[in-house]
Design a protein around this motif. Sequence first.
Motif, PDB file in Angstrom:
ATOM      1  N   MET A  98       0.852  -1.208   0.000  1.00  0.00           N
ATOM      2  CA  MET A  98       0.000   0.000   0.000  1.00  0.00           C
ATOM      3  C   MET A  98       0.880   1.248   0.000  1.00  0.00           C
ATOM      4  O   MET A  98       1.934   1.260   0.608  1.00  0.00           O
ATOM      5  CB  MET A  98      -0.865   0.035   1.276  1.00  0.00           C
ATOM      6  N   CYS A  99       0.433   2.277  -0.702  1.00  0.00           N
ATOM      7  CA  CYS A  99       1.148   3.556  -0.672  1.00  0.00           C
ATOM      8  C   CYS A  99       0.192   4.613  -0.129  1.00  0.00           C
ATOM      9  O   CYS A  99      -0.624   5.175  -0.852  1.00  0.00           O
ATOM     10  CB  CYS A  99       1.614   3.913  -2.068  1.00  0.00           C
ATOM     11  N   PHE A 100       0.301   4.888   1.169  1.00  0.00           N
ATOM     12  CA  PHE A 100      -0.670   5.788   1.798  1.00  0.00           C
ATOM     13  C   PHE A 100      -0.426   7.254   1.483  1.00  0.00           C
ATOM     14  O   PHE A 100      -1.252   8.097   1.799  1.00  0.00           O
ATOM     15  CB  PHE A 100      -0.663   5.566   3.318  1.00  0.00           C
ATOM     16  N   LEU A 101       0.733   7.558   0.870  1.00  0.00           N
ATOM     17  CA  LEU A 101       1.014   8.964   0.555  1.00  0.00           C
ATOM     18  C   LEU A 101       1.278   9.151  -0.935  1.00  0.00           C
ATOM     19  O   LEU A 101       1.937  10.094  -1.357  1.00  0.00           O
ATOM     20  CB  LEU A 101       2.232   9.443   1.369  1.00  0.00           C
ATOM     21  N   LYS A 102       0.718   8.231  -1.747  1.00  0.00           N
ATOM     22  CA  LYS A 102       0.971   8.279  -3.193  1.00  0.00           C
ATOM     23  C   LYS A 102       0.625   9.655  -3.763  1.00  0.00           C
ATOM     24  O   LYS A 102      -0.453  10.184  -3.511  1.00  0.00           O
ATOM     25  CB  LYS A 102       0.124   7.203  -3.896  1.00  0.00           C
ATOM     26  N   CYS A 152       7.856   8.693   4.558  1.00  0.00           N
ATOM     27  CA  CYS A 152       6.985   9.331   3.560  1.00  0.00           C
ATOM     28  C   CYS A 152       7.352   8.861   2.152  1.00  0.00           C
ATOM     29  O   CYS A 152       6.475   8.573   1.332  1.00  0.00           O
ATOM     30  CB  CYS A 152       7.102  10.855   3.657  1.00  0.00           C
ATOM     31  N   LYS A 153       8.654   8.709   1.896  1.00  0.00           N
ATOM     32  CA  LYS A 153       9.093   8.236   0.574  1.00  0.00           C
ATOM     33  C   LYS A 153       8.581   6.819   0.324  1.00  0.00           C
ATOM     34  O   LYS A 153       8.050   6.512  -0.738  1.00  0.00           O
ATOM     35  CB  LYS A 153      10.632   8.283   0.492  1.00  0.00           C
ATOM     36  N   LYS A 154       8.722   5.986   1.375  1.00  0.00           N
ATOM     37  CA  LYS A 154       8.258   4.590   1.270  1.00  0.00           C
ATOM     38  C   LYS A 154       6.756   4.524   0.956  1.00  0.00           C
ATOM     39  O   LYS A 154       6.281   3.628   0.283  1.00  0.00           O
ATOM     40  CB  LYS A 154       8.513   3.853   2.597  1.00  0.00           C
ATOM     41  N   GLN A 155       6.023   5.514   1.450  1.00  0.00           N
ATOM     42  CA  GLN A 155       4.574   5.538   1.228  1.00  0.00           C
ATOM     43  C   GLN A 155       4.200   6.302  -0.038  1.00  0.00           C
ATOM     44  O   GLN A 155       3.039   6.628  -0.252  1.00  0.00           O
ATOM     45  CB  GLN A 155       3.860   6.149   2.448  1.00  0.00           C
ATOM     46  N   ASN A 177       7.169   6.621  10.917  1.00  0.00           N
ATOM     47  CA  ASN A 177       5.936   5.886  10.602  1.00  0.00           C
ATOM     48  C   ASN A 177       4.698   6.604  11.147  1.00  0.00           C
ATOM     49  O   ASN A 177       3.663   6.688  10.473  1.00  0.00           O
ATOM     50  CB  ASN A 177       6.012   4.465  11.151  1.00  0.00           C
ATOM     51  N   THR A 178       4.816   7.152  12.362  1.00  0.00           N
ATOM     52  CA  THR A 178       3.678   7.892  12.932  1.00  0.00           C
ATOM     53  C   THR A 178       3.448   9.179  12.132  1.00  0.00           C
ATOM     54  O   THR A 178       2.308   9.580  11.883  1.00  0.00           O
ATOM     55  CB  THR A 178       3.919   8.204  14.425  1.00  0.00           C
ATOM     56  N   ALA A 179       4.540   9.794  11.688  1.00  0.00           N
ATOM     57  CA  ALA A 179       4.418  11.017  10.880  1.00  0.00           C
ATOM     58  C   ALA A 179       3.705  10.706   9.565  1.00  0.00           C
ATOM     59  O   ALA A 179       2.783  11.427   9.152  1.00  0.00           O
ATOM     60  CB  ALA A 179       5.799  11.612  10.608  1.00  0.00           C
ATOM     61  N   ALA A 180       4.099   9.599   8.917  1.00  0.00           N
ATOM     62  CA  ALA A 180       3.461   9.220   7.645  1.00  0.00           C
ATOM     63  C   ALA A 180       1.969   8.975   7.870  1.00  0.00           C
ATOM     64  O   ALA A 180       1.121   9.400   7.082  1.00  0.00           O
ATOM     65  CB  ALA A 180       4.128   7.981   7.071  1.00  0.00           C
ATOM     66  N   PHE A 181       1.636   8.342   8.984  1.00  0.00           N
ATOM     67  CA  PHE A 181       0.215   8.104   9.349  1.00  0.00           C
ATOM     68  C   PHE A 181      -0.518   9.438   9.498  1.00  0.00           C
ATOM     69  O   PHE A 181      -1.576   9.650   8.901  1.00  0.00           O
ATOM     70  CB  PHE A 181       0.157   7.294  10.646  1.00  0.00           C
TER      71      PHE A 181
END
Length: 265
Positions: free
Chosen positions: A1-5, A28-31, A228-232
């Motif tokens: 999944m890419c939650f920040l695509k 963020c890059k990973k997402q 990870n929490t930041a990306a969330f």
Amino acid sequence: MCFLKNKKILITGVISNRSIAYGIAESCKKQGADLAFTYANERFKSRVKDIAEKFHSKICIPCDVSDDNQIKNLFEEISSKWEHLDGLVHSIGFAPKEAISGKFLSGITRENFAIAHDISVYSLPAITKSLLPLMSNRKSSIITMSYVGAEKYVPNYNLMGLAKASLESSVRYLASDLGDLNIRVNGISSGPIKTLAASGIKDFSNILNFVKDVAPLKRNVTIEEIGNTAAFLLSDLSSGITGEIIHVDVGFSSVVGIPKNNNII
Ligand SMILES: NC(=O)c1ccc[n+]([C@@H]2O[C@H](COP(=O)([O-])OP(=O)(O)OC[C@H]3O[C@@H](n4cnc5c(N)ncnc54)[C@H](O)[C@@H]3O)[C@@H](O)[C@H]2O)c1
Ligand SMILES: Cc1c(CN(C)C(=O)CCc2cnc3c(c2)CCC(=O)N3)oc2ccccc12
């Protein structure tokens, strides 16, 4: 999944690969996010550019937050590259050295107070105000970095504790101001991490070891976990969360300080 695509995110506060903002950039890059970076002054330009390239980013903007022109110029720079902004990471904190060691009163001067609050607190609403036209009505998300010293006494944290308390309050006031523009604002209260900002702190290893002894998870938190929490918080997964401070501190702030061997009496 890419939650920040395809989300476009501006990240401040990267100065090394140990920066909390570096861990945030990685997640963020990973997402799937597109990233842009700021650097505090020319001395850091080449190292931040190198880090930006690692994240396939060509956008590296000078922004010393003590300079209103550079904050204003952020809008010009970003809008010349991106039509809008989906995320803003504020990961900047500073107080004059003498204000974060020894007795609280001995480090307090009018100037030290002003500097700590200018750099560590005012910079968040100031940057937000500058970039607001790019973030409005796009389900954008803003995050900033805090520390438990905002809520409770931490030896030597002193003036930075006052600044972080003010920063956490600004999260709540910004969240209310920006809710009708569909912009969320949250904070992450991170456990202690050995970064550049921490390297100048006396007995920092004692602080890290104390967390390891008393925190429920009996270890220290990592920049990956903050990331990870930041990306969330930057993603739509946290669409119902705003005005919140989330502790990512291996449970440290939830205990009164139970020693390792659990022999309370
Ligand atoms: N390291 C920790 O233990 C810890 C714990 C909780 C919260 N925090 C907070 O996390 C944030 C990031 O700190 P870090 O630990 O990653 O250290 P760091 O040294 O990697 O990052 C601090 C950043 O602040 C930037 N900065 C300082 N003055 C500036 C200015 N005038 N203009 C623009 N940028 C400026 C520096 O350039 C640097 O990039 C800070 O807000 C800090 O208070 C750190
Ligand atoms: C944890 C912890 C930190 C890390 N942290 C949460 C921080 O927020 C660090 C903030 C910071 C702000 N200003 C400066 C420095 C660090 C060091 C260099 C400098 O000249 N000024 O700093 C402490 C200071 C005293 C006690 C604990 C801590």
